[in-house]
Design a protein around this motif. Sequence first.
Motif, short mmCIF file in Angstrom:
data_model
loop_
_atom_site.label_atom_id
_atom_site.label_comp_id
_atom_site.label_asym_id
_atom_site.label_seq_id
_atom_site.Cartn_x
_atom_site.Cartn_y
_atom_site.Cartn_z
N LYS A 119 0.94 -14.72 19.34
CA LYS A 119 0.51 -15.85 20.17
C LYS A 119 0.89 -15.63 21.63
CE LYS A 119 0.91 -19.24 16.50
NZ LYS A 119 1.65 -20.39 15.96
N ALA A 120 0.12 -16.21 22.52
CA ALA A 120 0.47 -16.20 23.94
C ALA A 120 1.82 -16.90 24.10
CB ALA A 120 -0.60 -16.90 24.76
N GLY A 121 2.73 -16.26 24.78
CA GLY A 121 4.08 -16.81 24.92
C GLY A 121 4.98 -16.49 23.75
N GLY A 122 4.43 -15.84 22.72
CA GLY A 122 5.23 -15.43 21.57
C GLY A 122 6.15 -14.28 21.91
N LYS A 123 6.98 -13.91 20.94
CA LYS A 123 7.97 -12.86 21.18
C LYS A 123 7.59 -11.58 20.45
CE LYS A 123 11.81 -16.08 21.54
NZ LYS A 123 13.14 -16.44 21.05
N ILE A 124 7.86 -10.47 21.11
CA ILE A 124 7.76 -9.16 20.51
C ILE A 124 9.14 -8.54 20.65
CG2 ILE A 124 6.62 -6.91 20.55
CD1 ILE A 124 4.24 -8.41 21.99
N LEU A 125 9.77 -8.25 19.51
CA LEU A 125 11.13 -7.75 19.49
C LEU A 125 11.12 -6.29 19.07
CD1 LEU A 125 12.71 -10.85 17.69
CD2 LEU A 125 12.56 -10.42 20.15
N GLY A 166 5.93 -0.76 29.20
CA GLY A 166 5.83 -1.27 30.57
C GLY A 166 4.48 -0.98 31.20
N ASN A 167 3.94 0.22 30.97
CA ASN A 167 2.65 0.60 31.54
C ASN A 167 1.49 -0.20 30.96
OD1 ASN A 167 3.88 2.50 33.17
ND2 ASN A 167 3.49 4.20 31.79
N LEU A 168 1.68 -0.76 29.77
CA LEU A 168 0.64 -1.61 29.17
C LEU A 168 0.73 -3.05 29.67
CD1 LEU A 168 0.62 -0.26 25.51
CD2 LEU A 168 -1.17 0.01 27.23
N GLY A 169 1.69 -3.31 30.54
CA GLY A 169 1.78 -4.63 31.18
C GLY A 169 2.54 -5.68 30.39
N PHE A 170 3.29 -5.27 29.39
CA PHE A 170 4.09 -6.25 28.64
C PHE A 170 5.21 -6.79 29.52
CE2 PHE A 170 2.13 -4.03 25.09
CZ PHE A 170 1.89 -5.06 24.19
N GLN A 171 5.55 -8.05 29.34
CA GLN A 171 6.60 -8.69 30.11
C GLN A 171 7.93 -8.53 29.38
OE1 GLN A 171 5.93 -12.86 30.87
NE2 GLN A 171 7.92 -13.14 31.82
N ILE A 172 8.68 -7.50 29.74
CA ILE A 172 9.99 -7.25 29.13
C ILE A 172 10.99 -8.16 29.82
CG2 ILE A 172 11.79 -5.55 28.70
CD1 ILE A 172 9.56 -3.37 28.90
N ILE A 173 11.55 -9.10 29.06
CA ILE A 173 12.50 -10.04 29.66
C ILE A 173 13.95 -9.61 29.48
CG2 ILE A 173 10.94 -12.03 29.56
CD1 ILE A 173 12.60 -12.99 27.11
N LEU A 185 16.67 -1.63 23.15
CA LEU A 185 16.47 -2.93 22.53
C LEU A 185 15.71 -3.77 23.55
CD1 LEU A 185 19.11 -4.83 20.53
CD2 LEU A 185 17.84 -6.04 22.27
N LEU A 186 14.52 -4.25 23.18
CA LEU A 186 13.67 -4.98 24.12
C LEU A 186 13.28 -6.33 23.57
CD1 LEU A 186 11.13 -2.10 24.86
CD2 LEU A 186 13.20 -2.62 26.15
N GLU A 187 13.36 -7.34 24.44
CA GLU A 187 12.77 -8.64 24.14
C GLU A 187 11.58 -8.79 25.08
OE1 GLU A 187 15.41 -12.06 24.01
OE2 GLU A 187 17.08 -10.69 23.63
N ILE A 188 10.43 -9.06 24.50
CA ILE A 188 9.18 -9.13 25.26
C ILE A 188 8.54 -10.49 25.02
CG2 ILE A 188 6.87 -8.12 25.49
CD1 ILE A 188 8.15 -5.49 24.37
N ILE A 189 8.04 -11.09 26.08
CA ILE A 189 7.22 -12.29 25.94
C ILE A 189 5.77 -11.85 26.03
CG2 ILE A 189 6.53 -14.49 27.01
CD1 ILE A 189 9.31 -14.58 25.70
N ASN A 190 4.97 -12.28 25.07
CA ASN A 190 3.57 -11.87 25.04
C ASN A 190 2.80 -12.62 26.12
OD1 ASN A 190 1.38 -10.42 24.15
ND2 ASN A 190 0.87 -11.82 22.52
N ASN A 191 2.50 -11.94 27.21
CA ASN A 191 1.89 -12.56 28.39
C ASN A 191 0.41 -12.26 28.48
OD1 ASN A 191 2.18 -9.83 28.84
ND2 ASN A 191 2.76 -10.02 30.97
#
Length: 192
Positions: A119-125, A166-173, A185-191
């Motif tokens: 989902k938009a705003g979801g998490k990718i761990l 990062g090159n695919l434009g994911f928002q790594i928070i 270890l990455l926490e990403i918000i699906n933007n």
Amino acid sequence: MENKCCYDFFMDPIEKKFLNKLRKKLLSKAEGKILEIGSGTGVNFELYGKHDVVAMEPDEKLRIKSLDKVNNKNIKVISGDAENLEFKDNEFDTVVVMLVLCTIPDNKKALLEIRRVCKAGGKILVLEHIKHKNKVLAVIQDILTPVWKKIAMGCHLNRKTVDIIGNLGFQIIKKEYHIGNNFALLEIINNK
């Protein structure tokens, strides 16, 4: 014993000393309906709370082995291909990707599929081993990768996974490096 079913045996010391702590830390961020990509032998299953989890594993032997770890959890184990996910758009609140992007032939395509089903705003761990920044260690990874791929189900020791994400434009928070900077270890918000 085939190498693909030996993960728990060979990785147990590393799991107990390092990886289990990282898995717990990352999975504490999981929310809602969860998709786990490449669930392997089900090593993460004990760490999920009462969440509904779809655990996708393409290898039949690993998938069967993981069923022993399901217990009474809300975990459904299925076959699947990360590059061609058979889920609706925006179906999952969280997507978990641990130590699998190194084995997927087209990990960029898989990441775009993950973006689509999350989902938009979801998490990718994400927890992945990565190409080392130290040039000498990176060369050693390059040398070992062809042999390692044959014994470790296609695992590339030398993928620049953080750069690819990062090159695919994911928002790594959140980004952390562990175990001698060999794991990210990455926490990403699906933007999307």
